[in-house]
Write a protein that holds these residues in place. Sequence first.
Motif, PDB file in Angstrom:
ATOM      1  N   HIS A  57     -11.704  -0.424   8.010  1.00 24.87           N
ATOM      2  CA  HIS A  57     -11.082  -1.630   7.659  1.00 24.87           C
ATOM      3  C   HIS A  57     -10.130  -1.913   8.749  1.00 24.87           C
ATOM      4  O   HIS A  57      -9.350  -1.353   9.128  1.00 24.87           O
ATOM      5  CB  HIS A  57     -10.112  -1.331   6.204  1.00 24.87           C
ATOM      6  CG  HIS A  57      -9.543  -2.676   5.815  1.00 24.87           C
ATOM      7  ND1 HIS A  57      -8.346  -3.179   6.313  1.00 24.87           N
ATOM      8  CD2 HIS A  57      -9.825  -3.277   4.725  1.00 24.87           C
ATOM      9  CE1 HIS A  57      -8.216  -4.402   5.583  1.00 24.87           C
ATOM     10  NE2 HIS A  57      -9.012  -4.413   4.738  1.00 24.87           N
ATOM     11  N   PRO A  58     -10.123  -3.379   9.216  1.00 25.75           N
ATOM     12  CA  PRO A  58      -9.534  -3.927  10.298  1.00 25.75           C
ATOM     13  C   PRO A  58      -7.800  -3.703  10.214  1.00 25.75           C
ATOM     14  O   PRO A  58      -7.278  -3.342  11.444  1.00 25.75           O
ATOM     15  CB  PRO A  58      -9.799  -5.151  10.536  1.00 25.75           C
ATOM     16  CG  PRO A  58     -10.955  -5.486   9.631  1.00 25.75           C
ATOM     17  CD  PRO A  58     -10.923  -4.528   8.653  1.00 25.75           C
ATOM     18  N   ARG A  59      -7.377  -3.782   9.226  1.00 26.02           N
ATOM     19  CA  ARG A  59      -6.017  -3.857   8.959  1.00 26.02           C
ATOM     20  C   ARG A  59      -5.388  -2.521   8.442  1.00 26.02           C
ATOM     21  O   ARG A  59      -4.510  -1.762   9.046  1.00 26.02           O
ATOM     22  CB  ARG A  59      -5.569  -4.735   8.016  1.00 26.02           C
ATOM     23  CG  ARG A  59      -5.616  -6.082   8.548  1.00 26.02           C
ATOM     24  CD  ARG A  59      -4.198  -7.131   8.233  1.00 26.02           C
ATOM     25  NE  ARG A  59      -4.507  -8.317   8.825  1.00 26.02           N
ATOM     26  CZ  ARG A  59      -3.873  -9.367   8.472  1.00 26.02           C
ATOM     27  NH1 ARG A  59      -3.380  -9.463   7.294  1.00 26.02           N
ATOM     28  NH2 ARG A  59      -4.084 -10.534   9.229  1.00 26.02           N
ATOM     29  N   SER A  60      -6.122  -1.761   7.569  1.00 24.52           N
ATOM     30  CA  SER A  60      -5.638  -0.386   6.900  1.00 24.52           C
ATOM     31  C   SER A  60      -5.867   0.640   7.972  1.00 24.52           C
ATOM     32  O   SER A  60      -5.274   1.722   7.745  1.00 24.52           O
ATOM     33  CB  SER A  60      -6.091  -0.132   5.630  1.00 24.52           C
ATOM     34  OG  SER A  60      -7.365   0.149   5.656  1.00 24.52           O
ATOM     35  N   GLY A  61      -6.888   0.459   8.629  1.00 27.77           N
ATOM     36  CA  GLY A  61      -7.538   1.509   9.522  1.00 27.77           C
ATOM     37  C   GLY A  61      -8.296   2.649   9.015  1.00 27.77           C
ATOM     38  O   GLY A  61      -8.623   3.434   9.567  1.00 27.77           O
ATOM     39  N   GLU A  62      -8.567   2.279   7.619  1.00 25.04           N
ATOM     40  CA  GLU A  62      -9.211   3.432   6.748  1.00 25.04           C
ATOM     41  C   GLU A  62     -10.782   3.303   7.102  1.00 25.04           C
ATOM     42  O   GLU A  62     -11.345   2.134   7.181  1.00 25.04           O
ATOM     43  CB  GLU A  62      -8.821   3.129   5.305  1.00 25.04           C
ATOM     44  CG  GLU A  62      -9.606   4.417   4.556  1.00 25.04           C
ATOM     45  CD  GLU A  62      -9.276   4.464   3.140  1.00 25.04           C
ATOM     46  OE1 GLU A  62      -9.832   5.441   2.527  1.00 25.04           O
ATOM     47  OE2 GLU A  62      -8.489   3.538   2.636  1.00 25.04           O
TER      48      GLU A  62
ATOM     49  N   ILE B 188     -11.461 -21.120   3.094  1.00 25.22           N
ATOM     50  CA  ILE B 188     -12.449 -20.516   4.144  1.00 25.22           C
ATOM     51  C   ILE B 188     -11.469 -19.483   4.873  1.00 25.22           C
ATOM     52  O   ILE B 188     -10.406 -19.632   5.092  1.00 25.22           O
ATOM     53  CB  ILE B 188     -12.668 -21.468   5.482  1.00 25.22           C
ATOM     54  CG1 ILE B 188     -13.445 -22.792   4.872  1.00 25.22           C
ATOM     55  CG2 ILE B 188     -13.471 -20.784   6.425  1.00 25.22           C
ATOM     56  CD1 ILE B 188     -13.810 -23.606   6.026  1.00 25.22           C
ATOM     57  N   ALA B 189     -11.928 -18.235   5.138  1.00 23.56           N
ATOM     58  CA  ALA B 189     -11.173 -17.308   5.754  1.00 23.56           C
ATOM     59  C   ALA B 189     -12.089 -16.641   6.900  1.00 23.56           C
ATOM     60  O   ALA B 189     -13.208 -16.160   6.673  1.00 23.56           O
ATOM     61  CB  ALA B 189     -10.389 -16.533   5.037  1.00 23.56           C
ATOM     62  N   VAL B 190     -11.544 -16.227   8.137  1.00 25.92           N
ATOM     63  CA  VAL B 190     -12.206 -15.634   9.094  1.00 25.92           C
ATOM     64  C   VAL B 190     -11.415 -14.483   9.457  1.00 25.92           C
ATOM     65  O   VAL B 190     -10.206 -14.669   9.758  1.00 25.92           O
ATOM     66  CB  VAL B 190     -12.812 -16.548  10.239  1.00 25.92           C
ATOM     67  CG1 VAL B 190     -13.183 -15.634  11.533  1.00 25.92           C
ATOM     68  CG2 VAL B 190     -13.791 -17.651   9.893  1.00 25.92           C
ATOM     69  N   ALA B 191     -11.980 -13.156   9.286  1.00 18.62           N
ATOM     70  CA  ALA B 191     -10.978 -11.870   9.692  1.00 18.62           C
ATOM     71  C   ALA B 191     -11.935 -11.461  10.941  1.00 18.62           C
ATOM     72  O   ALA B 191     -13.235 -11.147  11.024  1.00 18.62           O
ATOM     73  CB  ALA B 191     -11.016 -11.233   8.680  1.00 18.62           C
ATOM     74  N   SER B 192     -11.232 -11.317  12.033  1.00 16.00           N
ATOM     75  CA  SER B 192     -11.757 -10.518  13.358  1.00 16.00           C
ATOM     76  C   SER B 192     -11.784  -8.964  13.189  1.00 16.00           C
ATOM     77  O   SER B 192     -11.150  -8.508  12.158  1.00 16.00           O
ATOM     78  CB  SER B 192     -11.180 -10.996  14.642  1.00 16.00           C
ATOM     79  OG  SER B 192      -9.854 -10.195  14.734  1.00 16.00           O
ATOM     80  N   THR B 193     -12.613  -8.431  13.710  1.00 14.76           N
ATOM     81  CA  THR B 193     -12.723  -7.168  13.852  1.00 14.76           C
ATOM     82  C   THR B 193     -11.364  -6.284  14.189  1.00 14.76           C
ATOM     83  O   THR B 193     -11.003  -5.205  13.805  1.00 14.76           O
ATOM     84  CB  THR B 193     -13.787  -6.213  14.468  1.00 14.76           C
ATOM     85  OG1 THR B 193     -13.833  -6.854  15.805  1.00 14.76           O
ATOM     86  CG2 THR B 193     -14.990  -6.458  13.580  1.00 14.76           C
ATOM     87  N   GLY B 194     -10.511  -6.917  14.986  1.00 13.04           N
ATOM     88  CA  GLY B 194      -9.206  -6.601  15.342  1.00 13.04           C
ATOM     89  C   GLY B 194      -8.237  -6.899  14.276  1.00 13.04           C
ATOM     90  O   GLY B 194      -7.055  -6.393  14.446  1.00 13.04           O
ATOM     91  N   GLY B 195      -8.653  -7.570  13.232  1.00 10.81           N
ATOM     92  CA  GLY B 195      -7.569  -7.624  12.101  1.00 10.81           C
ATOM     93  C   GLY B 195      -6.814  -9.047  12.166  1.00 10.81           C
ATOM     94  O   GLY B 195      -6.123  -9.380  10.992  1.00 10.81           O
ATOM     95  N   GLN B 196      -7.136 -10.116  12.936  1.00 10.22           N
ATOM     96  CA  GLN B 196      -6.852 -11.095  12.806  1.00 10.22           C
ATOM     97  C   GLN B 196      -7.302 -11.949  11.732  1.00 10.22           C
ATOM     98  O   GLN B 196      -8.542 -12.005  11.718  1.00 10.22           O
ATOM     99  CB  GLN B 196      -6.698 -11.972  14.102  1.00 10.22           C
ATOM    100  CG  GLN B 196      -5.603 -11.892  15.314  1.00 10.22           C
ATOM    101  CD  GLN B 196      -5.989 -12.780  16.315  1.00 10.22           C
ATOM    102  OE1 GLN B 196      -6.944 -12.457  16.937  1.00 10.22           O
ATOM    103  NE2 GLN B 196      -5.039 -13.729  16.432  1.00 10.22           N
ATOM    104  N   VAL B 197      -6.587 -12.755  11.019  1.00 10.27           N
ATOM    105  CA  VAL B 197      -7.329 -13.677   9.776  1.00 10.27           C
ATOM    106  C   VAL B 197      -6.730 -15.099   9.957  1.00 10.27           C
ATOM    107  O   VAL B 197      -5.553 -15.417  10.102  1.00 10.27           O
ATOM    108  CB  VAL B 197      -6.585 -13.223   8.494  1.00 10.27           C
ATOM    109  CG1 VAL B 197      -7.542 -13.950   7.459  1.00 10.27           C
ATOM    110  CG2 VAL B 197      -7.020 -11.570   8.137  1.00 10.27           C
TER     111      VAL B 197
END
Length: 325
Positions: free
Chosen positions: A229-234, A54-63
């Motif tokens: 993309h919440p982490r790359s910012g693209e 299971i993985a949850v990623a927030s729109t802020g980039g926390q996983v």
Amino acid sequence: MNMASWISTGHLPGAAVVSDLVEQAHRRFQAVREGAVASYIPALAAADPELFAIAVASTGGQVFEAGEAGAAFSIQSLSKPFLYALICEAIGEREARDKLGVNSTGLPFNSVQAVERAEDGLSNPMVNAGAIAATSLAPGESTEEKWAFIAAGFSRFAGRPLVVDEEVYASELATNRRNLGIANLLEEQGGLWFDPEASTDLYTRQCALSVTTHDLALMAATLANGGRHPRSGEQVVAAPICRAVLAVMVTAGLYETSGDWIYDIGLPGKSGVSGGMITVAPGKGGLATYSPPLDGAGNSVRGQLTAAFLSERLGLHLLASEPVV
Ligand code: GLN
């Protein structure tokens, strides 16, 4: 708030709550024994039914993760929403919608009947017919040019370069007579814009892209985050395209059981035969699960249980409300 913005508001609960609920869901559903691993693609039949991530990623980039979230598997039908997004971005959402359709077929993902029944061959991009038609619309004159467009787009969604699982690709290509049949039928009905064999090959190749549950959570979070993309910012696709993609996921993401899904989970979702699932909470984040045993419609059993549990506990159901006191 700007009432014309169509933007739902809110955010995930705090990190400690999300991480605890992800752990709880994993403990709770690991013991479930229902479902069967898909075997019609020979290379998928060997998947370990015990695997559960299971993985949850927030729109802020926390996983937040539990289980084997770094284990790789082929993306299969989870590719469909991202492919549709890329095609919308390339040719315009209106044209993509007109050419592919956005209504549920009410029939299984690989239904030939659904294509034949609709005079114009239109289905939706979440089932095989609509997804094969979508690959045929990828920009480029040759199979390789189209593939370059698709592979680059998926990698931007993942925030890292994705590669094809060659064993799964070869295994499905050698056995996918039904998809070839669908492509040929579409061609006859004027619903395909590239060679049927090459379109089926491209579709099969993108279904064999190798991803992890971690990747998928971030890909789902990109759809939840107006295409960024919440982490790359693209900015992978424009925000209105995410809205269009999520709409088709609501009506057709779980094929003929999409009604049960929206009823129980209340969020756009998508399943795939390798056992992956994604669920998108617009503005908040993305949930991904991996567990190979499937129900009769080809949807991961543990994935559905996890999505229902987390939608409820994280307060994500889009259709739920309480009376004002
Ligand atoms: N590649 C698979 C197929 O075409 C994808 C289907 C799925 O994941 N439901 O059958």
